[in-house]
Design a protein around this motif. Structure first.
Motif, mmCIF file in Angstrom:
data_model
loop_
_atom_site.group_PDB
_atom_site.id
_atom_site.type_symbol
_atom_site.label_atom_id
_atom_site.label_comp_id
_atom_site.label_asym_id
_atom_site.label_seq_id
_atom_site.Cartn_x
_atom_site.Cartn_y
_atom_site.Cartn_z
ATOM 1 N N ALA A 56 -13.484 14.678 63.494
ATOM 2 C CA ALA A 56 -13.539 14.467 64.938
ATOM 3 C C ALA A 56 -14.935 14.063 65.405
ATOM 4 O O ALA A 56 -15.091 13.560 66.514
ATOM 5 C CB ALA A 56 -13.108 15.738 65.657
ATOM 6 N N ALA A 57 -15.937 14.273 64.561
ATOM 7 C CA ALA A 57 -17.317 13.972 64.972
ATOM 8 C C ALA A 57 -17.605 12.471 64.867
ATOM 9 O O ALA A 57 -16.748 11.685 64.464
ATOM 10 C CB ALA A 57 -18.279 14.780 64.126
ATOM 11 N N SER A 58 -18.841 12.104 65.216
ATOM 12 C CA SER A 58 -19.146 10.689 65.454
ATOM 13 C C SER A 58 -18.983 9.794 64.229
ATOM 14 O O SER A 58 -18.619 8.634 64.358
ATOM 15 C CB SER A 58 -20.563 10.569 65.991
ATOM 16 O OG SER A 58 -21.449 11.236 65.117
ATOM 17 N N ARG A 59 -19.235 10.299 63.023
ATOM 18 C CA ARG A 59 -19.202 9.405 61.868
ATOM 19 C C ARG A 59 -17.786 8.904 61.577
ATOM 20 O O ARG A 59 -17.587 7.741 61.244
ATOM 21 C CB ARG A 59 -19.767 10.133 60.641
ATOM 22 C CG ARG A 59 -19.748 9.260 59.427
ATOM 23 C CD ARG A 59 -20.623 9.762 58.325
ATOM 24 N NE ARG A 59 -20.535 8.876 57.182
ATOM 25 C CZ ARG A 59 -20.983 9.168 55.996
ATOM 26 N NH1 ARG A 59 -21.588 10.322 55.792
ATOM 27 N NH2 ARG A 59 -20.868 8.325 55.011
ATOM 28 N N MET A 67 -6.795 9.992 69.288
ATOM 29 C CA MET A 67 -6.561 11.416 69.039
ATOM 30 C C MET A 67 -7.777 12.259 69.403
ATOM 31 O O MET A 67 -7.999 13.312 68.802
ATOM 32 C CB MET A 67 -6.232 11.583 67.564
ATOM 33 C CG MET A 67 -5.444 12.809 67.239
ATOM 34 S SD MET A 67 -5.207 12.854 65.477
ATOM 35 C CE MET A 67 -4.320 14.367 65.325
ATOM 36 N N GLU A 68 -8.583 11.785 70.337
ATOM 37 C CA GLU A 68 -9.806 12.525 70.625
ATOM 38 C C GLU A 68 -9.567 13.813 71.386
ATOM 39 O O GLU A 68 -10.416 14.674 71.444
ATOM 40 C CB GLU A 68 -10.805 11.665 71.399
ATOM 41 C CG GLU A 68 -10.383 11.283 72.808
ATOM 42 C CD GLU A 68 -9.608 9.984 72.824
ATOM 43 O OE1 GLU A 68 -8.696 9.860 71.989
ATOM 44 O OE2 GLU A 68 -9.904 9.136 73.667
ATOM 45 N N ARG A 69 -8.391 13.920 71.960
ATOM 46 C CA ARG A 69 -8.162 15.085 72.805
ATOM 47 C C ARG A 69 -7.576 16.228 71.983
ATOM 48 O O ARG A 69 -6.395 16.277 71.711
ATOM 49 C CB ARG A 69 -7.198 14.742 73.934
ATOM 50 C CG ARG A 69 -7.021 15.880 74.913
ATOM 51 C CD ARG A 69 -5.826 15.645 75.790
ATOM 52 N NE ARG A 69 -5.608 16.739 76.706
ATOM 53 C CZ ARG A 69 -4.927 17.829 76.395
ATOM 54 N NH1 ARG A 69 -4.452 17.995 75.173
ATOM 55 N NH2 ARG A 69 -4.750 18.776 77.288
ATOM 56 N N ARG A 145 -11.330 15.198 52.121
ATOM 57 C CA ARG A 145 -12.390 14.595 52.934
ATOM 58 C C ARG A 145 -11.780 14.035 54.233
ATOM 59 O O ARG A 145 -10.573 13.828 54.314
ATOM 60 C CB ARG A 145 -13.072 13.473 52.148
ATOM 61 C CG ARG A 145 -14.074 13.977 51.122
ATOM 62 C CD ARG A 145 -14.759 12.819 50.442
ATOM 63 N NE ARG A 145 -15.376 11.904 51.403
ATOM 64 C CZ ARG A 145 -16.600 12.075 51.924
ATOM 65 N NH1 ARG A 145 -17.322 13.099 51.578
ATOM 66 N NH2 ARG A 145 -17.073 11.206 52.794
ATOM 67 N N PRO A 146 -12.615 13.780 55.225
ATOM 68 C CA PRO A 146 -12.085 13.204 56.469
ATOM 69 C C PRO A 146 -11.276 11.932 56.236
ATOM 70 O O PRO A 146 -10.284 11.686 56.921
ATOM 71 C CB PRO A 146 -13.343 12.916 57.286
ATOM 72 C CG PRO A 146 -14.322 13.924 56.811
ATOM 73 C CD PRO A 146 -14.037 14.119 55.352
#
Ligand code: SF4
Length: 204
Positions: A56-59, A67-69, A145-146
């Motif tokens: 969810a972080a910037s990278r 899906m930011e919410r 991993r993300p």
């Protein structure tokens, strides 16, 4: 419907002669909207949740997938993400959260522990959250991993895009048609077996 900007003026107008036509089916449009505006209910219990936070972080930025919410409120969420191991004491909690989420809803099991108990083959640990709630996508890894989580997210979006749900209680078939999920292990077996140049762990 064709939308064009009138010359020299602000605003929009609908022009019957405009070439900007889009035609689609109503259920395709609704699936497109659903799959690109997933509101997640994170259920992070252990290390996998840190990888989810990194997603969810910037990278990595899952906002790119609409899906930011993060909801943190089951009644305003439509995808439950279980990231981490689930002890039996938490089993009624995740079930209650799942039951409180309105339909349509989906779930992602993130990591080996959530999917199968992982290395914790003990009397305290649920051996796979699919014994408690239905799971749509399993993301393997310890921790994944993300990028792996995002692949799971894309698979869920694809699955969602192919679902057929009733759009009204008065018209059409009322059942939900869900496509069979592909087995990525089988689909990628050849590609993985052929990989012989692997990056060093320092580069990952
Ligand atoms: S799968 Fe691995 S990283 Fe994830 S919760 Fe279990 S032990 Fe932790």
């Amino acid at each position: 419907m064709g939308l064009t900007l009138p010359e020299g003026g602000a605003g929009t107008e609908v022009s019957a002669m405009s070439p900007n036509w889009v035609t689609t089916r109503l259920d395709s449009l609704s699936n497109w909207a659903r799959s690109n505006s997933l509101w997640s209910m994170p259920f992070g219990t252990a290390c996998c949740a840190i990888e989810f936070m990194a997603s969810a972080a910037s990278r990595f930025d899952i906002a790119r997938f609409g899906m930011e919410r993060m909801s943190f409120s089951p009644r305003q969420a439509d995808v439950l993400i279980c990231a981490g191991r689930l002890p039996f004491k938490l089993a009624p909690v995740i079930r209650k959260i799942w039951d409180q989420m309105p339909q349509p809803k989906w779930s992602i099991s993130m990591g080996a522990c959530a999917s199968s108990g992982g290395i914790f083959d003990t009397y305290t640990m649920v051996q796979g959250i699919d014994t408690i709630i239905p799971v749509d996508v399993y993301v393997p890894g310890c921790p994944p991993r993300p990028e792996a989580f995002m692949e799971g997210l894309l698979l869920l979006q694809k699955k969602l895009g192919e679902e057929r749900r009733p759009l009204s209680w008065v018209a059409g078939p009322q059942g939900v048609t869900r496509p069979d999920p592909p087995c990525m292990r089988d689909l990628k077996r050849q590609e993985r077996a052929a990989a012989n140049i692997l990056p060093s762990p320092d580069e990952v």
